[in-house]
Design a protein around this motif. Structure first.
Motif, PDB file in Angstrom:
ATOM      1  N   THR A 121       0.846  -1.191   0.000  1.00 39.90           N
ATOM      2  CA  THR A 121       0.000   0.000   0.000  1.00 39.90           C
ATOM      3  C   THR A 121       0.885   1.246   0.000  1.00 39.90           C
ATOM      4  O   THR A 121       2.024   1.213   0.477  1.00 39.90           O
ATOM      5  CB  THR A 121      -0.914   0.051   1.240  1.00 39.90           C
ATOM      6  N   LEU A 122       0.338   2.316  -0.517  1.00 45.36           N
ATOM      7  CA  LEU A 122       1.057   3.590  -0.503  1.00 45.36           C
ATOM      8  C   LEU A 122       1.306   4.030   0.941  1.00 45.36           C
ATOM      9  O   LEU A 122       2.392   4.504   1.282  1.00 45.36           O
ATOM     10  CB  LEU A 122       0.265   4.653  -1.273  1.00 45.36           C
ATOM     11  N   LYS A 123       0.301   3.856   1.788  1.00 51.46           N
ATOM     12  CA  LYS A 123       0.435   4.220   3.202  1.00 51.46           C
ATOM     13  C   LYS A 123       1.590   3.447   3.841  1.00 51.46           C
ATOM     14  O   LYS A 123       2.416   4.018   4.553  1.00 51.46           O
ATOM     15  CB  LYS A 123      -0.883   3.933   3.930  1.00 51.46           C
ATOM     16  N   GLY A 124       1.678   2.149   3.574  1.00 54.82           N
ATOM     17  CA  GLY A 124       2.770   1.336   4.117  1.00 54.82           C
ATOM     18  C   GLY A 124       4.120   1.761   3.574  1.00 54.82           C
ATOM     19  O   GLY A 124       5.107   1.837   4.313  1.00 54.82           O
ATOM     20  N   VAL A 126       5.022   4.741   2.368  1.00 52.89           N
ATOM     21  CA  VAL A 126       5.411   6.047   2.915  1.00 52.89           C
ATOM     22  C   VAL A 126       5.836   5.910   4.372  1.00 52.89           C
ATOM     23  O   VAL A 126       6.865   6.454   4.788  1.00 52.89           O
ATOM     24  CB  VAL A 126       4.257   7.069   2.753  1.00 52.89           C
ATOM     25  N   GLY A 127       5.072   5.164   5.150  1.00 52.08           N
ATOM     26  CA  GLY A 127       5.434   4.945   6.554  1.00 52.08           C
ATOM     27  C   GLY A 127       6.784   4.259   6.685  1.00 52.08           C
ATOM     28  O   GLY A 127       7.629   4.657   7.495  1.00 52.08           O
TER      29      GLY A 127
END
Length: 140
Positions: A121-124, A126-127
């Motif tokens: 995921t993009l969220k993963g 970036v994090g």
């Protein structure tokens, strides 16, 4: 109690923070390998007490060889990680050692996506990138 995985993850982070702080004080005047052995014995006793209190002792039903091999390898790598971690705590500031140690987070995310087939995921991403960036800033 019926906690979610998120609650257990937050508790893990809390206990990991306490581990770093207490470990730093604990290894100040002790051999780091001996400190790791003491810590390991305590972990064994606490875990055995929890398994006993919850009546979770059971004979393993065999399982497969891969599962056993991975658990054994995980034990070896945990021990090596702890030995290195306590030595790093003995030599360096806990405020630097602990965040650098958390580079493991990004490594686990990469393996989860590429080997274990977990969803990317993009969220993963970036994090994970921020974890790496923060650790690299502290490292250099």
């Amino acid at each position: 109690m019926n906690f979610s995985w998120q609650a257990f993850a937050l508790l893990s982070a809390l206990f990991a923070a306490l581990t770093a702080i207490l470990g730093k004080v604990g290894v100040a005047h002790m051999n780091s390998n001996l400190a790791t052995l003491i810590r390991t014995i305590v972990i064994f006793l606490v875990t055995a007490a929890i398994v006993t209190a919850r009546a979770e002792w059971q004979k393993p039903d065999g399982g497969n060889w891969l599962g056993w091999a991975c658990l054994i390898a995980s034990g070896v790598t945990t021990g090596l990680s702890w030995l290195c971690y306590f030595r790093a705590l003995q030599m360096g500031p806990v405020s630097m050692v602990a965040p650098i140690d958390k580079l493991s987070v990004a490594l686990v995310m990469l393996v989860g996506w590429t080997v274990l087939g977990e969803p990317f995921t993009l969220k993963g991403a970036v994090g994970g990138a921020f974890v790496v960036l923060g650790s690299l800033i502290l490292l250099f």
